[in-house]
Design a protein around this motif. Structure first.
Motif, PDB file in Angstrom:
ATOM      1  N   VAL A 340       1.010  -1.311  -0.177  1.00 28.94           N
ATOM      2  CA  VAL A 340      -0.027   0.112  -0.051  1.00 28.94           C
ATOM      3  C   VAL A 340       0.731   1.448  -0.024  1.00 28.94           C
ATOM      4  CG1 VAL A 340      -1.656  -1.136   1.071  1.00 28.94           C
ATOM      5  CG2 VAL A 340      -0.158   0.148   2.519  1.00 28.94           C
ATOM      6  N   ARG A 341       2.097   1.165   0.285  1.00 25.99           N
ATOM      7  CA  ARG A 341       3.074   2.143   0.394  1.00 25.99           C
ATOM      8  C   ARG A 341       3.372   2.531  -1.124  1.00 25.99           C
ATOM      9  NH1 ARG A 341       6.408   3.429   5.672  1.00 25.99           N
ATOM     10  NH2 ARG A 341       7.402   5.036   4.122  1.00 25.99           N
ATOM     11  N   GLY A 342       3.472   3.713  -1.657  1.00 22.59           N
ATOM     12  CA  GLY A 342       3.976   4.098  -2.806  1.00 22.59           C
ATOM     13  C   GLY A 342       5.453   4.248  -2.996  1.00 22.59           C
ATOM     14  N   ASP A 343       6.139   4.176  -1.872  1.00 21.03           N
ATOM     15  CA  ASP A 343       7.630   4.543  -1.710  1.00 21.03           C
ATOM     16  C   ASP A 343       8.728   3.341  -1.565  1.00 21.03           C
ATOM     17  OD1 ASP A 343       6.827   4.082   0.878  1.00 21.03           O
ATOM     18  OD2 ASP A 343       7.883   5.820   1.639  1.00 21.03           O
ATOM     19  N   VAL A 344       8.027   2.148  -1.816  1.00 18.53           N
ATOM     20  CA  VAL A 344       8.968   1.087  -1.706  1.00 18.53           C
ATOM     21  C   VAL A 344       9.564   0.530  -3.058  1.00 18.53           C
ATOM     22  CG1 VAL A 344       7.615   0.349   0.193  1.00 18.53           C
ATOM     23  CG2 VAL A 344       7.055  -0.707  -1.790  1.00 18.53           C
ATOM     24  N   ASP A 345      10.579  -0.018  -2.576  1.00 18.73           N
ATOM     25  CA  ASP A 345      11.267  -0.884  -3.852  1.00 18.73           C
ATOM     26  C   ASP A 345      11.179  -2.054  -3.977  1.00 18.73           C
ATOM     27  OD1 ASP A 345      13.384  -1.423  -5.732  1.00 18.73           O
ATOM     28  OD2 ASP A 345      15.147  -1.272  -4.413  1.00 18.73           O
ATOM     29  N   LEU A 346      10.565  -2.469  -5.321  1.00 19.71           N
ATOM     30  CA  LEU A 346      10.027  -3.658  -5.569  1.00 19.71           C
ATOM     31  C   LEU A 346      10.760  -4.244  -6.875  1.00 19.71           C
ATOM     32  CD1 LEU A 346       6.422  -3.418  -5.123  1.00 19.71           C
ATOM     33  CD2 LEU A 346       7.884  -4.866  -3.818  1.00 19.71           C
ATOM     34  N   ASN A 347      12.015  -3.976  -6.886  1.00 16.76           N
ATOM     35  CA  ASN A 347      12.959  -4.566  -7.885  1.00 16.76           C
ATOM     36  C   ASN A 347      12.692  -5.950  -8.040  1.00 16.76           C
ATOM     37  OD1 ASN A 347      13.857  -2.110  -8.991  1.00 16.76           O
ATOM     38  ND2 ASN A 347      15.627  -2.103  -7.452  1.00 16.76           N
ATOM     39  N   ALA A 348      12.462  -6.759  -6.799  1.00 18.83           N
ATOM     40  CA  ALA A 348      12.428  -8.321  -6.752  1.00 18.83           C
ATOM     41  C   ALA A 348      11.190  -8.577  -7.193  1.00 18.83           C
ATOM     42  CB  ALA A 348      12.749  -8.662  -5.236  1.00 18.83           C
ATOM     43  N   ALA A 349      10.071  -7.769  -7.666  1.00 20.90           N
ATOM     44  CA  ALA A 349       8.963  -8.120  -8.104  1.00 20.90           C
ATOM     45  C   ALA A 349       8.953  -9.247  -9.260  1.00 20.90           C
ATOM     46  CB  ALA A 349       8.087  -7.172  -8.557  1.00 20.90           C
ATOM     47  N   ASN A 350       8.227 -10.310  -9.535  1.00 14.09           N
ATOM     48  CA  ASN A 350       8.137 -11.177 -10.629  1.00 14.09           C
ATOM     49  C   ASN A 350       7.376 -10.636 -11.829  1.00 14.09           C
ATOM     50  OD1 ASN A 350       5.405 -11.514 -10.274  1.00 14.09           O
ATOM     51  ND2 ASN A 350       5.691 -13.673  -9.068  1.00 14.09           N
ATOM     52  N   ASP A 351       7.336 -11.205 -12.634  1.00 15.40           N
ATOM     53  CA  ASP A 351       6.523 -10.828 -14.118  1.00 15.40           C
ATOM     54  C   ASP A 351       5.147 -10.420 -13.833  1.00 15.40           C
ATOM     55  OD1 ASP A 351       6.584 -10.569 -17.174  1.00 15.40           O
ATOM     56  OD2 ASP A 351       5.096 -12.013 -16.893  1.00 15.40           O
ATOM     57  N   MET A 353       3.690  -9.672 -10.865  1.00 13.82           N
ATOM     58  CA  MET A 353       3.737  -8.465 -10.005  1.00 13.82           C
ATOM     59  C   MET A 353       3.893  -7.162 -10.782  1.00 13.82           C
ATOM     60  SD  MET A 353       5.188  -7.570  -6.326  1.00 13.82           S
ATOM     61  CE  MET A 353       4.297  -8.863  -5.315  1.00 13.82           C
ATOM     62  N   LYS A 354       4.611  -7.222 -11.558  1.00 10.26           N
ATOM     63  CA  LYS A 354       5.091  -6.270 -12.454  1.00 10.26           C
ATOM     64  C   LYS A 354       3.978  -5.688 -13.319  1.00 10.26           C
ATOM     65  CE  LYS A 354      10.183  -6.632 -12.120  1.00 10.26           C
ATOM     66  NZ  LYS A 354      11.267  -7.133 -12.831  1.00 10.26           N
ATOM     67  N   LYS A 355       3.238  -6.578 -14.075  1.00  7.86           N
ATOM     68  CA  LYS A 355       2.156  -6.296 -14.600  1.00  7.86           C
ATOM     69  C   LYS A 355       1.100  -5.323 -13.790  1.00  7.86           C
ATOM     70  CE  LYS A 355       2.008 -10.095 -18.167  1.00  7.86           C
ATOM     71  NZ  LYS A 355       1.334 -11.265 -18.515  1.00  7.86           N
ATOM     72  N   GLY A 356       0.884  -6.107 -12.643  1.00  8.65           N
ATOM     73  CA  GLY A 356      -0.195  -5.415 -11.755  1.00  8.65           C
ATOM     74  C   GLY A 356       0.393  -3.818 -11.422  1.00  8.65           C
ATOM     75  N   LEU A 357       1.780  -3.782 -10.983  1.00  2.74           N
ATOM     76  CA  LEU A 357       2.310  -2.418 -10.625  1.00  2.74           C
ATOM     77  C   LEU A 357       2.018  -1.449 -11.909  1.00  2.74           C
ATOM     78  CD1 LEU A 357       5.330  -3.520  -8.700  1.00  2.74           C
ATOM     79  CD2 LEU A 357       3.405  -2.328  -7.877  1.00  2.74           C
ATOM     80  N   ASP A 358       2.364  -1.929 -12.983  1.00  2.33           N
ATOM     81  CA  ASP A 358       2.337  -1.096 -14.284  1.00  2.33           C
ATOM     82  C   ASP A 358       0.535  -0.582 -14.452  1.00  2.33           C
ATOM     83  OD1 ASP A 358       3.021  -0.080 -16.752  1.00  2.33           O
ATOM     84  OD2 ASP A 358       1.990  -1.490 -17.673  1.00  2.33           O
ATOM     85  N   ILE A 359      -0.217  -1.659 -14.070  1.00  6.39           N
ATOM     86  CA  ILE A 359      -1.603  -1.042 -14.474  1.00  6.39           C
ATOM     87  C   ILE A 359      -2.109   0.062 -13.348  1.00  6.39           C
ATOM     88  CG2 ILE A 359      -3.933  -1.872 -14.188  1.00  6.39           C
ATOM     89  CD1 ILE A 359      -2.857  -4.848 -15.439  1.00  6.39           C
ATOM     90  N   LEU A 360      -1.620  -0.312 -12.008  1.00  6.74           N
ATOM     91  CA  LEU A 360      -1.851   0.753 -11.063  1.00  6.74           C
ATOM     92  C   LEU A 360      -0.884   1.892 -11.415  1.00  6.74           C
ATOM     93  CD1 LEU A 360      -3.086   0.461  -8.146  1.00  6.74           C
ATOM     94  CD2 LEU A 360      -0.720  -0.167  -7.244  1.00  6.74           C
TER      95      LEU A 360
END
Length: 411
Positions: A340-351, A353-360
């Motif tokens: 829920v935080r918009g300031d965290v590092d999610l470089n470890a996100a998988n394919d 999760m990255k799709k979800g982050l992009d949509i968000l």
């Protein structure tokens, strides 16, 4: 007896000043019991235990439908836990009105939750009369379809890119002895799958009319009829699932016994525990590949009032820990959800999760229906959908009519 009436006979406690800290045990109830969920909960427990206090796990098997009545009964019956999971939305509304939950406003303001929590609707869902009553910890979206790459390879057809390609692949899957769509027996699973189809196939405008504006005419209309027609097909494709729990249905996809599952992003935790890799072993289709939307549901923790100042202080510490950067990353990577935080590092996100982050990031978001409808309306709609799913003789037209009649009376 209503929650409000029950509250009147309970001894009211107030938020006491925070004094010197002593290590205390806090019982935390939740319904996370699958392998992936247990791994995520362990991250929360580890973070809280590092404060010198102790997380006492109170997992309740059977999912939210089983756990929520137990949790509410304990709180209203004078035997509250120290913290409890609910979904974002209106599930704790009466508990707040009855004065049974801690006010977290002091912690929220001190740590700047208003500036950190994204989207802001998640904190809004925790707020009543200007006071914050819960700590949102993740964004979970139902809007996903999970596909077994091995199952489609066995059937000799390409992995589909959307719902319509999936429909074309069904005959080949059935010929290969593969269950096309895994849907377990828990009632919320068929309701969730239906709601995903509603956004993807009826379209966003129609979904808003039905689920937000509570427009019965839209629920009776031709666009929503497409959802019921698709649900009838899904009902047939899933008839051989023959498992109860959602994670058992996910395991059918992991093992290639089923080709697909419509399930929230928490399913990722099960793929991760099984050692499968997104994009290689399995494929994810946000919005069934038709309407790529993230619904901003998820989980939040509420803290019942306790007549113990040391435990009250520890409750505030737990709320703080849950929103910390480190906990947000560790928990959500295991859970398959988005922080829920918009300031965290999610470089470890998988394919996926990255799709979800992009949509968000694009702002393609909708509220979860639990945030727009009362629990009573949600339960009534679920009853109709479950009956439809379990009754092959019920026609899509009959299901649609009953659904629309509930919308007409919804609050």
């Amino acid at each position: 007896m209503t929650i409000r009436r029950t509250a009147a006979v309970l001894a009211a406690t107030v938020l006491l000043p925070l004094g010197a800290a002593h290590a205390v045990d806090l019982e935390v109830t939740h319904w996370w019991t699958s392998g992936g969920e247990a791994a995520a909960v362990a991250e929360l427990a580890k973070a809280f235990d590092a404060t010198g206090n102790k997380w006492v796990d109170g997992a309740i098997a059977g999912g939210g439908d089983t756990a929520r009545p137990i949790m509410i009964s304990r709180i209203t019956g004078g035997d509250p836990m120290a913290a409890t999971q609910f979904n974002h939305g209106r599930q704790a509304e009466e508990l707040i009105e009855a004065g049974l939950l801690q006010d977290l406003t002091e912690v929220a303001e001190k740590e700047g939750w208003k500036d950190l929590v994204r989207p802001s609707s998640l904190l809004d869902a925790c707020t009543k009369d200007g006071k914050v009553y819960c700590a949102p910890i993740n964004i979970h979206s139902w809007q996903w379809m999970w596909l077994s790459n091995a199952a489609f390879e066995k059937a000799g057809v390409p992995v589909p890119k959307d719902w319509y390609e999936f429909e074309k692949a069904v005959p080949a899957l059935e010929k290969a002895g593969i269950v096309p769509l895994a849907v377990g027996g828990q009632s919320w699973q068929s309701k969730g799958a239906f709601d995903v189809m509603a956004i993807a196939l009826a379209g966003i405008d129609t979904w808003k009319k039905v689920y937000v504006e509570l427009d019965a005419d839209a629920a009776r209309g031709p666009e929503f009829a497409k959802v019921w027609a698709a649900a009838a097909k899904a009902r047939d494709w899933s008839k051989d699932t023959k498992v109860q729990d959602w994670n058992q249905a996910t395991n059918m996809v992991i093992t290639g016994k089923a080709a697909a599952q419509i399930m929230g992003d928490w399913a990722q935790g099960e793929f991760q525990v099984a050692g499968q890799v997104a994009g290689k072993d399995y494929t994810c289709l946000p919005g069934l590949g038709v309407n790529e939307i993230i619904s901003t549901g998820g989980d939040a923790f509420y803290f019942p009032k306790l007549d113990d100042p040391e435990k009250t202080k520890a409750q505030m510490q737990l709320a703080s820990v849950m929103l910390s950067k480190e906990t947000q990353v560790a928990f959500n990577l295991k859970k398959g959800s988005v922080p829920v935080r918009g300031d965290v590092d999610l470089n470890a996100a998988n394919d996926c999760m990255k799709k979800g982050l992009d949509i968000l990031a694009k702002g393609n978001i909708l509220p979860d229906s639990t945030m727009t409808m009362s629990p009573d309306t949600t339960n009534q709609l679920q009853d109709v959908i479950v009956q439809f799913w379990n009754t092959p003789s019920m026609t899509p037209e009959e299901g649609q009519k009953r659904f629309a009649d509930i919308i007409a009376q919804a609050d």
